[in-house]
Every structure is written in structure tokens, then in C-alpha cells.
Design a protein around this motif. Structure first.
Motif, PDB file in Angstrom:
ATOM      1  N   LEU A   1      42.318  44.298  38.133  1.00 27.08           N
ATOM      2  CA  LEU A   1      41.348  43.524  38.913  1.00 27.08           C
ATOM      3  C   LEU A   1      42.040  42.718  40.022  1.00 27.08           C
ATOM      4  O   LEU A   1      41.545  42.648  41.154  1.00 27.08           O
ATOM      5  N   LEU A   2      43.174  42.107  39.683  1.00 32.70           N
ATOM      6  CA  LEU A   2      43.914  41.350  40.698  1.00 32.70           C
ATOM      7  C   LEU A   2      44.413  42.256  41.821  1.00 32.70           C
ATOM      8  O   LEU A   2      44.341  41.894  43.008  1.00 32.70           O
ATOM      9  N   ALA A   3      44.903  43.436  41.451  1.00 34.16           N
ATOM     10  CA  ALA A   3      45.362  44.379  42.470  1.00 34.16           C
ATOM     11  C   ALA A   3      44.216  44.808  43.374  1.00 34.16           C
ATOM     12  O   ALA A   3      44.373  44.945  44.599  1.00 34.16           O
ATOM     13  N   LEU A   4      43.036  45.018  42.790  1.00 28.39           N
ATOM     14  CA  LEU A   4      41.866  45.398  43.582  1.00 28.39           C
ATOM     15  C   LEU A   4      41.479  44.312  44.563  1.00 28.39           C
ATOM     16  O   LEU A   4      41.198  44.564  45.744  1.00 28.39           O
ATOM     17  N   ILE A   5      41.485  43.051  44.094  1.00 26.46           N
ATOM     18  CA  ILE A   5      41.106  41.930  44.947  1.00 26.46           C
ATOM     19  C   ILE A   5      42.106  41.740  46.096  1.00 26.46           C
ATOM     20  O   ILE A   5      41.728  41.544  47.255  1.00 26.46           O
ATOM     21  N   ILE A   6      43.405  41.812  45.769  1.00 27.53           N
ATOM     22  CA  ILE A   6      44.438  41.573  46.777  1.00 27.53           C
ATOM     23  C   ILE A   6      44.492  42.692  47.811  1.00 27.53           C
ATOM     24  O   ILE A   6      44.674  42.455  49.020  1.00 27.53           O
ATOM     25  N   SER A   7      44.316  43.930  47.393  1.00 31.08           N
ATOM     26  CA  SER A   7      44.492  45.064  48.299  1.00 31.08           C
ATOM     27  C   SER A   7      43.280  45.352  49.170  1.00 31.08           C
ATOM     28  O   SER A   7      43.404  46.040  50.196  1.00 31.08           O
ATOM     29  N   THR A   8      42.123  44.856  48.810  1.00 32.09           N
ATOM     30  CA  THR A   8      40.909  45.194  49.542  1.00 32.09           C
ATOM     31  C   THR A   8      40.986  44.865  51.038  1.00 32.09           C
ATOM     32  O   THR A   8      40.624  45.695  51.883  1.00 32.09           O
ATOM     33  N   PRO A   9      41.408  43.633  51.452  1.00 32.01           N
ATOM     34  CA  PRO A   9      41.469  43.355  52.900  1.00 32.01           C
ATOM     35  C   PRO A   9      42.369  44.322  53.659  1.00 32.01           C
ATOM     36  O   PRO A   9      42.052  44.735  54.780  1.00 32.01           O
ATOM     37  N   PHE A  10      43.500  44.688  53.079  1.00 30.68           N
ATOM     38  CA  PHE A  10      44.421  45.602  53.759  1.00 30.68           C
ATOM     39  C   PHE A  10      43.818  46.998  53.882  1.00 30.68           C
ATOM     40  O   PHE A  10      43.976  47.676  54.902  1.00 30.68           O
ATOM     41  N   VAL A  11      43.135  47.429  52.832  1.00 31.72           N
ATOM     42  CA  VAL A  11      42.490  48.739  52.876  1.00 31.72           C
ATOM     43  C   VAL A  11      41.400  48.764  53.944  1.00 31.72           C
ATOM     44  O   VAL A  11      41.283  49.713  54.731  1.00 31.72           O
ATOM     45  N   LEU A  12      40.610  47.693  54.006  1.00 32.11           N
ATOM     46  CA  LEU A  12      39.543  47.630  55.019  1.00 32.11           C
ATOM     47  C   LEU A  12      40.120  47.629  56.432  1.00 32.11           C
ATOM     48  O   LEU A  12      39.590  48.277  57.344  1.00 32.11           O
ATOM     49  N   SER A  13      41.213  46.877  56.600  1.00 30.38           N
ATOM     50  CA  SER A  13      41.833  46.825  57.932  1.00 30.38           C
ATOM     51  C   SER A  13      42.363  48.183  58.352  1.00 30.38           C
ATOM     52  O   SER A  13      42.301  48.567  59.531  1.00 30.38           O
TER      53      SER A  13
ATOM     54  N   VAL B   1      31.755  37.833  44.536  1.00 31.44           N
ATOM     55  CA  VAL B   1      31.913  38.886  43.537  1.00 31.44           C
ATOM     56  C   VAL B   1      33.304  38.832  42.911  1.00 31.44           C
ATOM     57  O   VAL B   1      33.472  39.007  41.692  1.00 31.44           O
ATOM     58  N   SER B   2      34.321  38.565  43.749  1.00 33.47           N
ATOM     59  CA  SER B   2      35.684  38.504  43.220  1.00 33.47           C
ATOM     60  C   SER B   2      35.852  37.352  42.234  1.00 33.47           C
ATOM     61  O   SER B   2      36.576  37.466  41.244  1.00 33.47           O
ATOM     62  N   VAL B   3      35.169  36.239  42.529  1.00 31.94           N
ATOM     63  CA  VAL B   3      35.221  35.111  41.591  1.00 31.94           C
ATOM     64  C   VAL B   3      34.616  35.514  40.245  1.00 31.94           C
ATOM     65  O   VAL B   3      35.141  35.190  39.185  1.00 31.94           O
ATOM     66  N   LEU B   4      33.497  36.252  40.315  1.00 28.71           N
ATOM     67  CA  LEU B   4      32.857  36.715  39.081  1.00 28.71           C
ATOM     68  C   LEU B   4      33.776  37.644  38.299  1.00 28.71           C
ATOM     69  O   LEU B   4      33.908  37.529  37.077  1.00 28.71           O
ATOM     70  N   LEU B   5      34.423  38.564  39.027  1.00 26.41           N
ATOM     71  CA  LEU B   5      35.347  39.484  38.358  1.00 26.41           C
ATOM     72  C   LEU B   5      36.521  38.729  37.727  1.00 26.41           C
ATOM     73  O   LEU B   5      36.964  39.054  36.616  1.00 26.41           O
ATOM     74  N   SER B   6      37.021  37.721  38.441  1.00 31.28           N
ATOM     75  CA  SER B   6      38.124  36.936  37.900  1.00 31.28           C
ATOM     76  C   SER B   6      37.694  36.192  36.641  1.00 31.28           C
ATOM     77  O   SER B   6      38.450  36.087  35.673  1.00 31.28           O
ATOM     78  N   ALA B   7      36.468  35.676  36.657  1.00 33.55           N
ATOM     79  CA  ALA B   7      35.956  34.977  35.481  1.00 33.55           C
ATOM     80  C   ALA B   7      35.853  35.920  34.289  1.00 33.55           C
ATOM     81  O   ALA B   7      36.187  35.558  33.151  1.00 33.55           O
ATOM     82  N   VAL B   8      35.381  37.156  34.561  1.00 30.93           N
ATOM     83  CA  VAL B   8      35.284  38.150  33.493  1.00 30.93           C
ATOM     84  C   VAL B   8      36.672  38.464  32.931  1.00 30.93           C
ATOM     85  O   VAL B   8      36.863  38.565  31.709  1.00 30.93           O
TER      86      VAL B   8
END
Length: 223
Positions: free
Chosen positions: A27-39, A61-68
Motif C-alpha cells: 500500500l505504501l509503495a502504491l501511494i508513493i509511486s502514483t504521482p511519478f506514474v501519473l507524471s 482515499v490514501s488516508v483511508l487505505l493507510s488507516a486500513v
């Protein structure tokens, strides 16, 4: 003494911890990599202001995923604490069983380790000790959830069919009540249920006499 069940529990704990760890890292990897992938994949004419608005919604949404993920870690830790307690109780139980085996093999050691609460023959005292160990085994299984209240009641009904089991509880039940009522909720439920099934057995009629058993459909008594 290490048992096969204890090794299996430790293996299960490790697997659960690894699974939750991989989930959190993913989940952390998904959150961190998303901006770079979009760019990287966005066209040159992309309206980044509009994407910024979208990213704010994504942040929620990322906050929710982190909470989960954190909830998963917390559950994993609680599970490990419970399993560690179970393993500790099992180790104590194994040590107690070794002492009982040693005492039962030598009458002098039996008198030193577990003197009777009232005068009784050596043989009957040994039988009472075995019956007490059987109750302890049921208690352990109930504590770790291997026996439900309903299944425990069935086991106790069979336990109190015998004369020796009823004698043992009549003589030693008060000590069990004091000990169990000082424990946690499951201990108190256990001793209350033992008392209930004992009283039900008494009301149902006389016990199976010590030394009697069923053979070819008839009751025989050992000489």
C-alpha cells in the motif's frame, strides 16, 4: 518441552505477520509511486491544476487505505499477543503434566507434591489427580477456543458420569472455584459450567461405579 502444536502456532504467527507486512509495504509503495506514474504517462497538454484537485480527492482515499493498513497491523499484533499467551500457557501445562507423571510414578513424591485435601487411599488419590488433570485439559482447550461452551458442556456430562470424577469435584471443587474466580472471564465461565454439569449429573442419578465397565452389552465389575 516444545510440542508440535507450539511449532505450528509459531509458524502461523510468522506467516500472518509477513502477510500483513507485505500488505502495508504494498500500500505504501502504491501511494508513493502514483504521482511519478501519473507524471510519466500524462500528455504534455495535461491540466495539472485540474489534476491537483483530483489528487486531493485521491489523498482522502490514501488516508483511508493507510488507516486500513494500520488496523491490519494492530490486529496482527493482537493476534500475536494472544498466541504468545497461548504458547506460554501450554508450556506451563506441559511442565505441570511432567510433574504429575513423576508424582504418579512414586507414592512418596505424590504425597510431597499433591497431598489429598482429606484422608483417602493412595489409589483413590491417584485417580482423583488424573481426574483433575482431565479437567485441566478441558480448561486449556476452552481457554484457547478449541471448545465452545456447548461442546464443553457435552464433555463435562461425560466426565461426571463416573464415580471418581464426582468424588474429585466434591472434594476439590471449592479450591477450583477460588482459583478460577480470580482468573479472567473464560475461567469464571468454565468453573460455573463445571458446577452446573456436576449438579445436573447428581440430579440425573447414581454414577458409574469405579471398577465397572460395559462389556458385550452387560455391566461387569472388576474383581
Amino acid at each position: 518441552m516444545t510440542t508440535g502444536g507450539g511449532r505450528a502456532q509459531r509458524t502461523l504467527r510468522v506467516r500472518v505477520a509477513l502477510a500483513y507486512g507485505l500488505l502495508v509495504l504494498g500500500l505504501l509503495a502504491l501511494i508513493i509511486s502514483t504521482p511519478f506514474v501519473l507524471s510519466a504517462i500524462a500528455p504534455a497538454s495535461t491540466d495539472w491544476g485540474r489534476l491537483s484537485d483530483i489528487s486531493q480527492a485521491y489523498g482522502a482515499v490514501s488516508v483511508l487505505l493507510s488507516a486500513v493498513a494500520l488496523a491490519g497491523v494492530a490486529l496482527s499484533l493482537l493476534y500475536q499477543v494472544r498466541q504468545a499467551r497461548t504458547s506460554s500457557e501450554q508450556a506451563i501445562r506441559d511442565s505441570h503434566l511432567q510433574l504429575a507423571t513423576l508424582a504418579l510414578s512414586d507414592p512418596d513424591l505424590l504425597q510431597a507434591w499433591s497431598p489429598p485435601v482429606a484422608p483417602v487411599t493412595l489409589k483413590r488419590h491417584q485417580q482423583h489427580l488424573i481426574t483433575s488433570l482431565a479437567l485441566g485439559e478441558l480448561l486449556q482447550r476452552f481457554r484457547i477456543g478449541h471448545l465452545s461452551v456447548e461442546k464443553l458442556a457435552v464433555k463435562l456430562d461425560g466426565h461426571f458420569r463416573g464415580e471418581i470424577a464426582r468424588e474429585q469435584w466434591e472434594r476439590e471443587g471449592s479450591d477450583w472455584r477460588v482459583t478460577m474466580r480470580a482468573g479472567d472471564r473464560r475461567d469464571r465461565v468454565f468453573v460455573r459450567l463445571v458446577d452446573e454439569r456436576y449438579q445436573a449429573a447428581i440430579a440425573a442419578g447414581p454414577p458409574l461405579a469405579a471398577g465397572a465397565w460395559e462389556l458385550d452389552g452387560s455391566t461387569r465389575t472388576r474383581d
